[in-house]
Design a protein around this motif. Structure first.
Motif, PDB file in Angstrom:
ATOM      1  N   GLU A 234       0.777  -1.243   0.211  1.00  0.00           N
ATOM      2  CA  GLU A 234      -0.044  -0.002   0.023  1.00  0.00           C
ATOM      3  C   GLU A 234       0.855   1.379   0.001  1.00  0.00           C
ATOM      4  O   GLU A 234       2.069   1.389   0.738  1.00  0.00           O
ATOM      5  N   PHE A 235       0.483   2.305  -0.693  1.00  0.00           N
ATOM      6  CA  PHE A 235       1.219   3.640  -0.801  1.00  0.00           C
ATOM      7  C   PHE A 235       0.337   4.654   0.000  1.00  0.00           C
ATOM      8  O   PHE A 235      -0.822   4.357   0.152  1.00  0.00           O
ATOM      9  N   ALA A 236       1.063   5.704   0.172  1.00  0.00           N
ATOM     10  CA  ALA A 236       0.511   6.816   1.009  1.00  0.00           C
ATOM     11  C   ALA A 236      -0.618   7.521   0.353  1.00  0.00           C
ATOM     12  O   ALA A 236      -1.652   7.891   0.976  1.00  0.00           O
ATOM     13  N   ASP A 237      -0.792   7.394  -1.045  1.00  0.00           N
ATOM     14  CA  ASP A 237      -2.014   8.106  -1.548  1.00  0.00           C
ATOM     15  C   ASP A 237      -3.219   7.015  -1.737  1.00  0.00           C
ATOM     16  O   ASP A 237      -4.066   7.638  -2.426  1.00  0.00           O
ATOM     17  N   GLY A 238      -3.086   5.925  -1.097  1.00  0.00           N
ATOM     18  CA  GLY A 238      -4.163   5.067  -1.117  1.00  0.00           C
ATOM     19  C   GLY A 238      -4.109   4.059  -2.334  1.00  0.00           C
ATOM     20  O   GLY A 238      -4.816   2.974  -2.314  1.00  0.00           O
ATOM     21  N   ALA A 239      -3.343   4.122  -3.126  1.00  0.00           N
ATOM     22  CA  ALA A 239      -3.032   3.054  -4.277  1.00  0.00           C
ATOM     23  C   ALA A 239      -2.406   1.716  -3.537  1.00  0.00           C
ATOM     24  O   ALA A 239      -1.951   2.001  -2.548  1.00  0.00           O
TER      25      ALA A 239
END
Length: 260
Positions: A234-239
Motif C-alpha cells: 500500500e502507498f501513501a495516496d491510497g493506491a
C-alpha cells in the motif's frame, strides 16, 4: 435484518482486426451481481447471489448488443457463522483457487474462471484460527454435486446442452454429464487461506485440493491442486500494488485424460 449489495456494468469489447474476418466484431453486454442476506440472528442467515452475464456466445462475425444475457441464481444457502467456525448447506460456490477472485476482470474471464468452482449443491464448513503473531487463517471443506434442479435455470436467455453457442447451459440434467454432475456427495474441496502476519502484514497465501467424480459422459475423475501466494503493498495516496502468483495442477481435467 435484510442486507444487500451488488453492481451492474455495461461492457464494450471491440475486435477490430483479425486474420479471420469472422473474428472482427463489436460485443456489448451486461454483467452484474446482487448479494442478498436475510439474518434471523447475527450468526444465522439465508444467503443468496443473483448473477447476470452472457450465457450464450455471439455468432461468428456478427456484432452483438446485449443479446445472450441471462439472469440466474448462483447461490442460495443457509449459513451459520461465528468468529471461529461456520457451517453452510444448500447451493453455493465451494472454495478452490484464488486468482479468479483477485485478478482484474479481463484476466478472470480469459483464464482463471475456467477452474472456479460454482453452483454446487451440498454442505460445507470452515474453521478460523489466529495463532499469536502468526497471522489469521481459515480452513474450508465441502462435499457437493453439480446443481441440476430448477434453481439452475436462467431467465431471458436459456441455452440448452445441444446449443453450440452455450456459455452456460440452463437446462442441465444428470444425463448431460460433466465432472461433478453425479447427484451424490462424492465430490469435495479442501482449502487453507491465510494472511495478516505481524512480520509481513501484506503477505497472503492459498492452498487448495479439489476432486470431481466423473459424470455419465466422462472417462475419469478429476483431481486438482492449487497453491498461490501474494503480497499487497500500500502507498501513501491510497493506491496499492499486489504481485500474485498461483500454480494449479489438474489430473484428468474436466473428466478427460489430459493433465495440465
Amino acid at each position: 435484518k435484510f442486507v444487500a449489495d451488488g453492481h451492474v456494468e455495461l461492457r464494450l469489447d471491440v475486435f477490430p482486426q483479425s486474420d479471420l474476418r469472422e473474428n472482427e466484431r463489436v460485443d456489448v453486454n451486461l454483467h452484474g451481481d446482487a448479494n442478498l442476506g436475510l439474518f434471523f440472528r447475527p450468526e444465522l442467515s439465508l444467503q443468496s447471489t443473483l448473477k447476470m452475464e452472457s450465457v450464450r456466445d455471439p455468432r461468428p462475425g456478427r456484432d452483438r448488443y446485449i443479446r445472450g444475457t441471462g439472469l440466474f441464481l448462483e447461490q442460495l444457502y443457509l449459513d451459520y457463522e461465528t468468529e471461529t467456525f461456520g457451517v453452510h448447506v444448500g447451493k453455493f460456490n465451494p472454495t478452490f483457487g484464488m486468482a479468479w477472485a483477485r485478478l482484474p476482470e479481463l484476466l478472470i474471464e480469459e483464464f482463471s474462471e475456467e477452474y472456479e468452482t460454482t453452483e454446487m449443491v451440498g454442505i460445507g464448513g470452515s474453521l478460523k484460527f489466529a495463532p499469536a503473531g502468526l497471522g489469521r487463517h481459515e480452513f474450508n471443506a465441502a462435499a457437493f454435486f453439480v446443481d441440476t434442479t430448477i434453481l439452475h435455470r436462467s431467465l431471458f436467455s436459456s441455452p440448452k446442452v445441444d446449443d453450440e453457442r452455450a456459455g452456460r447451459v440452463s437446462h442441465l440434467r444428470r444425463r448431460d454429464g460433466g465432472a461433478g454432475n453425479t447427484g451424490e456427495l462424492n465430490n469435495f474441496s479442501a482449502t487453507l487461506d491465510g494472511g495478516q502476519f505481524d512480520a509481513a502484514p501484506g503477505l497472503f497465501y492459498h492452498l487448495g485440493l479439489r476432486h470431481l467424480s466423473r459424470g455419465k459422459t466422462e472417462l475419469k475423475d478429476e483431481t486438482a491442486f492449487a497453491a498461490g501466494i501474494g503480497y499487497r503493498v500500500e502507498f501513501a495516496d491510497g493506491a496499492a500494488l499486489t504481485p500474485l502468483v498461483e500454480y494449479v495442477y489438474f489430473r484428468n481435467f474436466e473428466g478427460g485424460t489430459e493433465t495440465a
